[in-house]
Motif scaffolding. Sequence first.
Motif, PDB file in Angstrom:
ATOM      1  N   THR A  16       0.797  -1.224   0.000  1.00  0.00           N
ATOM      2  CA  THR A  16       0.000   0.000   0.000  1.00  0.00           C
ATOM      3  C   THR A  16       0.830   1.275   0.000  1.00  0.00           C
ATOM      4  OG1 THR A  16      -1.543  -1.246   1.362  1.00  0.00           O
ATOM      5  CG2 THR A  16      -1.932   1.111   1.130  1.00  0.00           C
ATOM      6  N   TYR A  48      -3.878   3.427   3.933  1.00  0.00           N
ATOM      7  CA  TYR A  48      -4.502   2.732   5.057  1.00  0.00           C
ATOM      8  C   TYR A  48      -4.125   1.275   4.905  1.00  0.00           C
ATOM      9  CZ  TYR A  48      -6.692   7.053   6.194  1.00  0.00           C
ATOM     10  OH  TYR A  48      -6.870   8.351   6.569  1.00  0.00           O
ATOM     11  N   SER A  56      -7.636   2.725  10.086  1.00  0.00           N
ATOM     12  CA  SER A  56      -8.346   2.152   8.932  1.00  0.00           C
ATOM     13  C   SER A  56      -9.685   1.566   9.331  1.00  0.00           C
ATOM     14  CB  SER A  56      -7.490   1.060   8.293  1.00  0.00           C
ATOM     15  OG  SER A  56      -8.220   0.369   7.301  1.00  0.00           O
ATOM     16  N   MET A  69     -12.221  -3.412   0.626  1.00  0.00           N
ATOM     17  CA  MET A  69     -10.819  -3.255   1.043  1.00  0.00           C
ATOM     18  C   MET A  69     -10.086  -4.590   1.096  1.00  0.00           C
ATOM     19  SD  MET A  69     -10.699  -0.352   4.020  1.00  0.00           S
ATOM     20  CE  MET A  69      -8.921  -0.212   3.916  1.00  0.00           C
ATOM     21  N   CYS A  87     -15.923   9.521   0.054  1.00  0.00           N
ATOM     22  CA  CYS A  87     -14.473   9.458  -0.064  1.00  0.00           C
ATOM     23  C   CYS A  87     -14.108   8.305  -0.993  1.00  0.00           C
ATOM     24  CB  CYS A  87     -13.821   9.253   1.305  1.00  0.00           C
ATOM     25  SG  CYS A  87     -13.971  10.685   2.405  1.00  0.00           S
ATOM     26  N   ASN A  89     -11.351   5.687  -2.462  1.00  0.00           N
ATOM     27  CA  ASN A  89     -10.089   4.983  -2.185  1.00  0.00           C
ATOM     28  C   ASN A  89      -9.742   4.050  -3.325  1.00  0.00           C
ATOM     29  OD1 ASN A  89      -9.534   5.046   1.131  1.00  0.00           O
ATOM     30  ND2 ASN A  89     -11.636   5.381   0.525  1.00  0.00           N
ATOM     31  N   ALA A 100      -5.894   0.237   1.330  1.00  0.00           N
ATOM     32  CA  ALA A 100      -6.379   1.151   0.297  1.00  0.00           C
ATOM     33  C   ALA A 100      -5.677   2.494   0.416  1.00  0.00           C
ATOM     34  CB  ALA A 100      -7.888   1.334   0.415  1.00  0.00           C
ATOM     35  N   VAL A 101      -5.764   3.264  -0.646  1.00  0.00           N
ATOM     36  CA  VAL A 101      -5.191   4.612  -0.677  1.00  0.00           C
ATOM     37  C   VAL A 101      -6.315   5.621  -0.897  1.00  0.00           C
ATOM     38  CG1 VAL A 101      -3.623   6.177  -1.869  1.00  0.00           C
ATOM     39  CG2 VAL A 101      -3.008   3.760  -1.583  1.00  0.00           C
ATOM     40  N   LEU A 102      -6.463   6.547   0.056  1.00  0.00           N
ATOM     41  CA  LEU A 102      -7.470   7.604  -0.042  1.00  0.00           C
ATOM     42  C   LEU A 102      -6.961   8.719  -0.945  1.00  0.00           C
ATOM     43  CD1 LEU A 102     -10.091   9.074   0.935  1.00  0.00           C
ATOM     44  CD2 LEU A 102      -8.696   9.955   2.830  1.00  0.00           C
ATOM     45  N   ARG A 104      -6.996  12.417  -1.908  1.00  0.00           N
ATOM     46  CA  ARG A 104      -7.390  13.624  -1.186  1.00  0.00           C
ATOM     47  C   ARG A 104      -7.379  14.903  -1.995  1.00  0.00           C
ATOM     48  NH1 ARG A 104      -7.855  13.533   4.373  1.00  0.00           N
ATOM     49  NH2 ARG A 104      -7.697  15.782   4.165  1.00  0.00           N
TER      50      ARG A 104
END
Length: 190
Positions: A16, A48, A56, A69, A87, A89, A100-102, A104
């Motif tokens: 991740t 996360y 997370s 996820m 949001c 991800n 996961a990657v948020l 932003r």
Amino acid sequence: MPPETSLPGAFYVRPTLDVARDLLGRILCRRLPGGSTLRGRIVEVEAYDGPEDRASHACRGRTARTRPMFERGGIAYVYQIYGVHFCLNVVTGGEGYPAAVLLRATESPRKDGSASGPGRLTRVFGIDRSFDGASFLGDELWIETGEPVADAEVKRTARIGVDYAGEWAERDFRFVITSHPALSGPRSLR
DNA sequence: GGTGCGATTGCA
DNA sequence: GCAATCGCACCA
């Protein structure tokens, strides 16, 4: 179909933190219902990572909400926050490991591809819960390779809004393009 | 079946 | 500084 420059499935099936770092500079793409495509360069992300990560959603185990996820990397995990915002991800890693990657913030020469903050980003790109579990290898949603971002341009900081997560709140799991004007969060974390 | 709250944002 | 607004995790 997405273009040849779309990131391949193998890009997402990696650790991740590596994926988060490598997503900087890539181009988030969304084909709109009208047929046009919205593009924005990713400038801020958060990782996360795994079932032990107290920040997370997946730290509570596999639930109806967090199921995506736990899937193989390359799909979206979309959740609603505060009953108001969504949001987006990018799910990473192999099946069974929740990570996961948020996304932003994005920037674009076109105003319509720029967004500072995860809730604004989904609004700009028209992403809602209907995209939960959607593929990043499809023709509605994908990420293009873009231009590489040098290490000297990358800064790592603590994640935003996860003060409840104890020691995990202090980990430098947020990746930003240094001093980029589109970054969200406090100035101290630019 | 009831309760508390959040990986945020915009406005007072 | 705080309201908005609801899915969901958790307890009973």
